[in-house]
Design an enzyme around this catalytic site. Structure first.
Site, short mmCIF file in Angstrom:
data_model
loop_
_atom_site.label_atom_id
_atom_site.label_comp_id
_atom_site.label_asym_id
_atom_site.label_seq_id
_atom_site.Cartn_x
_atom_site.Cartn_y
_atom_site.Cartn_z
CB SER A 220 19.44 11.01 23.33
OG SER A 220 18.67 12.14 23.66
CE1 TYR B 160 18.18 11.66 18.06
CE2 TYR B 160 16.80 12.41 19.88
CZ TYR B 160 18.05 12.22 19.32
OH TYR B 160 19.16 12.57 20.05
#
Length: 255
Positions: free
Chosen positions: A131, A144
């Site tokens: 990401s 995350y």
């Protein structure tokens, strides 16, 4: 030609399955939700096998490899993952450990096991979905962001090892910015940056994977953002990141 995709029941994973199926790849699609996998299987033109698997379980990761290792996999896409929103002091530790199991341990296990087979035959593609979060510290989404940094750095390090061996095996990391998927809806998270469609991200990912791009950043906005991040001190970057996350709401999100 055959590809295995985890987290294939929705979002980027589902769209990459559609693209590869149209290109003639047989597929092994992995997710927890059988009904979603069966629906996708019904609409794809190629031969599709589905495996219901909960990658939070280490044993399930090894079992998945045992099921698939005789299938002559050409492409492994580690797409499964989820995030957890909130202050580190307040988020549920059990869910954080599950996040690490899916986002880090499952990716690590499957990458290592399939990579050994790919290196032996000197061919194959591994795409690990990281990401744009991997480029930043992530207050309020700390677990995350940290997990995606692990995926990116592991992928880059393994890629360099393969290059030095003269291997023809490809490994790369996909680092999209905000994407319009169920990831947002499950978390009740709203991004301040305009989201790309999962179809667009999937198309760029597949194209650049076959072009052997080591780090794939879809969209000019995220490419520019990464460029300007280099000029910002970490102490300021973490504050900017906090204010960006503060606009978001919701407990958790699936990728």
């Amino acid at each position: 030609m055959k590809a295995l995709i985890t987290g294939a029941s929705s979002g980027i994973g589902r769209d990459m399955a559609r693209i590869l199926s149209r290109r003639g790849y047989d597929l092994i699609l992995v997710a927890r939700r059988r009904d979603r996998l069966e629906e996708l299987q019904h609409h794809l033109p190629s031969n599709v096998k589905i495996i219901c698997c909960d990658l939070r379980d280490e044993k399930a990761c090894f079992a998945l490899y045992e099921q698939a290792k005789g299938e002559n996999i050409d492409i492994l896409i580690n797409n499964a993952g989820f995030g957890l929103f909130g202050s580190f002091l307040e988020t549920d530790l059990h869910r954080e450990l599950e996040l690490l199991d899916v986002n880090v341990r499952a990716v690590h296990i499957l990458t290592k096991l399939f990579l050994r087979d790919f290196v032996k035959r000197d061919s194959g593609y591994i795409l690990n979905v990281s990401s744009s979060a991997a480029f930043l510290p992530g207050p309020l989404l700390s677990s995350y962001y940290a997990s995606k940094a692990y995926v990116l750095r592991l992928t880059q390090a393994v890629g360099e090892e393969l290059r030095r061996k003269g291997s023809h095996v490809y490994i790369g990391a996909l680092c999209p910015g905000p994407v319009k998927t169920e990831f947002d809806q499950v978390a009740d998270v709203h991004f301040s940056v305009k989201s790309m469609s999962s179809q667009r991200v999937a198309m760029i990912a597949i194209q650049q994977m076959f072009s052997r791009q080591p780090v794939i950043i879809p969209g000019s906005t995220m490419k520019l953002s990464k460029f300007f991040m280099r000029a910002i001190p970490d102490s300021l970057l973490v504050r900017i990141s906090y204010h960006m996350q503060k606009r978001k709401q919701g407990p958790e999100r699936d990728q």
